[in-house]
Design an enzyme around this catalytic site. Structure first.
Site, PDB file in Angstrom:
ATOM      1  N   GLY A 162       0.553  -1.493  -0.074  1.00  0.00           N
ATOM      2  CA  GLY A 162      -0.191  -0.032   0.045  1.00  0.00           C
ATOM      3  C   GLY A 162       0.785   1.260  -0.008  1.00  0.00           C
ATOM      4  O   GLY A 162       0.346   2.210   0.030  1.00  0.00           O
ATOM      5  N   GLN A 163       2.253   1.037  -0.152  1.00  0.00           N
ATOM      6  CA  GLN A 163       2.777   2.439  -0.250  1.00  0.00           C
ATOM      7  C   GLN A 163       2.634   3.059  -1.485  1.00  0.00           C
ATOM      8  O   GLN A 163       2.043   2.510  -2.472  1.00  0.00           O
ATOM      9  CB  GLN A 163       4.466   2.226  -0.217  1.00  0.00           C
ATOM     10  CG  GLN A 163       4.923   1.267   1.215  1.00  0.00           C
ATOM     11  CD  GLN A 163       4.764  -0.125   0.902  1.00  0.00           C
ATOM     12  OE1 GLN A 163       4.205  -0.528   0.217  1.00  0.00           O
ATOM     13  NE2 GLN A 163       5.617  -0.979   2.032  1.00  0.00           N
ATOM     14  N   SER A 164       2.802   4.430  -1.308  1.00  0.00           N
ATOM     15  CA  SER A 164       2.424   5.169  -2.661  1.00  0.00           C
ATOM     16  C   SER A 164       2.910   4.779  -4.044  1.00  0.00           C
ATOM     17  O   SER A 164       2.380   4.801  -4.952  1.00  0.00           O
ATOM     18  CB  SER A 164       2.869   6.734  -2.256  1.00  0.00           C
ATOM     19  OG  SER A 164       4.107   6.920  -2.233  1.00  0.00           O
TER      20      SER A 164
ATOM     21  N   HIS B 111       3.439   1.644  -4.532  1.00  0.00           N
ATOM     22  CA  HIS B 111       2.855   0.373  -5.129  1.00  0.00           C
ATOM     23  C   HIS B 111       1.440   0.685  -5.663  1.00  0.00           C
ATOM     24  O   HIS B 111       0.800   0.000  -6.372  1.00  0.00           O
ATOM     25  CB  HIS B 111       2.918  -0.629  -3.994  1.00  0.00           C
ATOM     26  CG  HIS B 111       4.371  -1.108  -3.774  1.00  0.00           C
ATOM     27  ND1 HIS B 111       4.982  -1.925  -4.620  1.00  0.00           N
ATOM     28  CD2 HIS B 111       5.131  -0.516  -2.716  1.00  0.00           C
ATOM     29  CE1 HIS B 111       6.336  -2.127  -4.284  1.00  0.00           C
ATOM     30  NE2 HIS B 111       6.383  -1.230  -3.114  1.00  0.00           N
TER      31      HIS B 111
END
Length: 179
Positions: free
Chosen positions: A70-72, A74
């Site tokens: 869920g990191q930006s 990704h």
């Protein structure tokens, strides 16, 4: 007679396979939920890089669960997984009030994707066991879930660590998928 019996047998004893995506911002608890559901255990998890895939049979339905980072950096690749998806499990960190607007933007973006037009939406308002967690109603308001008029959705309060709410959410999801 033989064909009818075969159809009844298939419905009773074969499992339908569906693809479900587990999405949300980083540190929302996606991986913890994935493994709490599939193993019954809390697995120590570092930040996901890429995705985790598990197959889990629940109530005679084979769930292909894909937990995506869920990191930006990704989130831009989430749409690569959307094709043939039956449902999205959106995991929200109910204590992260500062990023609720960002979650809402990401939700609206994914729900507008043509490949998800028929996908169910299950929202876990996770971390309900922590102080200052927003209630499921507050999370629903923050995400403006009622604006999703042409979509079946449901929100459940959850605690990935304790397992609370997880199977209630799966019951709703599997029930809707079986209709």
């Amino acid at each position: 007679m033989g064909v009818t019996f075969s159809q009844v047998w298939a419905r009773l004893f074969s499992s339908k396979e569906v693809k479900l995506l587990i999405l949300g911002l980083d540190a929302a608890g996606k991986t913890t939920i994935l493994y709490k559901i599939t193993t019954g255990e809390v697995v120590a998890a570092a930040a996901t890089v890429g995705s985790n895939h598990e197959v889990y049979t629940y109530k005679n339905m084979k769930l292909g669960l894909i937990d995506i980072a869920g990191q930006s950096s990704h989130r831009q690749s989430w749409s690569q997984y959307f094709q043939a998806t039956s449902g999205v499990i959106l995991v929200i960190d109910s204590t992260d009030r500062a990023r609720m607007d960002l979650v809402r933007q990401e939700l609206l973006k994914m729900m507008s994707d043509e490949n998800l037009k028929d996908a169910l939406l299950l929202v876990y308002a996770n971390k309900q066991d922590l102080p200052n967690a927003m209630s499921p109603s507050e999370v629903s308001t923050g995400l403006n879930l009622t604006s999703l008029k042409d979509r079946d959705w449901q929100i459940f309060g959850a605690s990935a660590l304790k397992g609370a709410g997880l199977f209630e959410g799966l019951d709703w999801l599997v029930g809707k998928l079986a209709e």
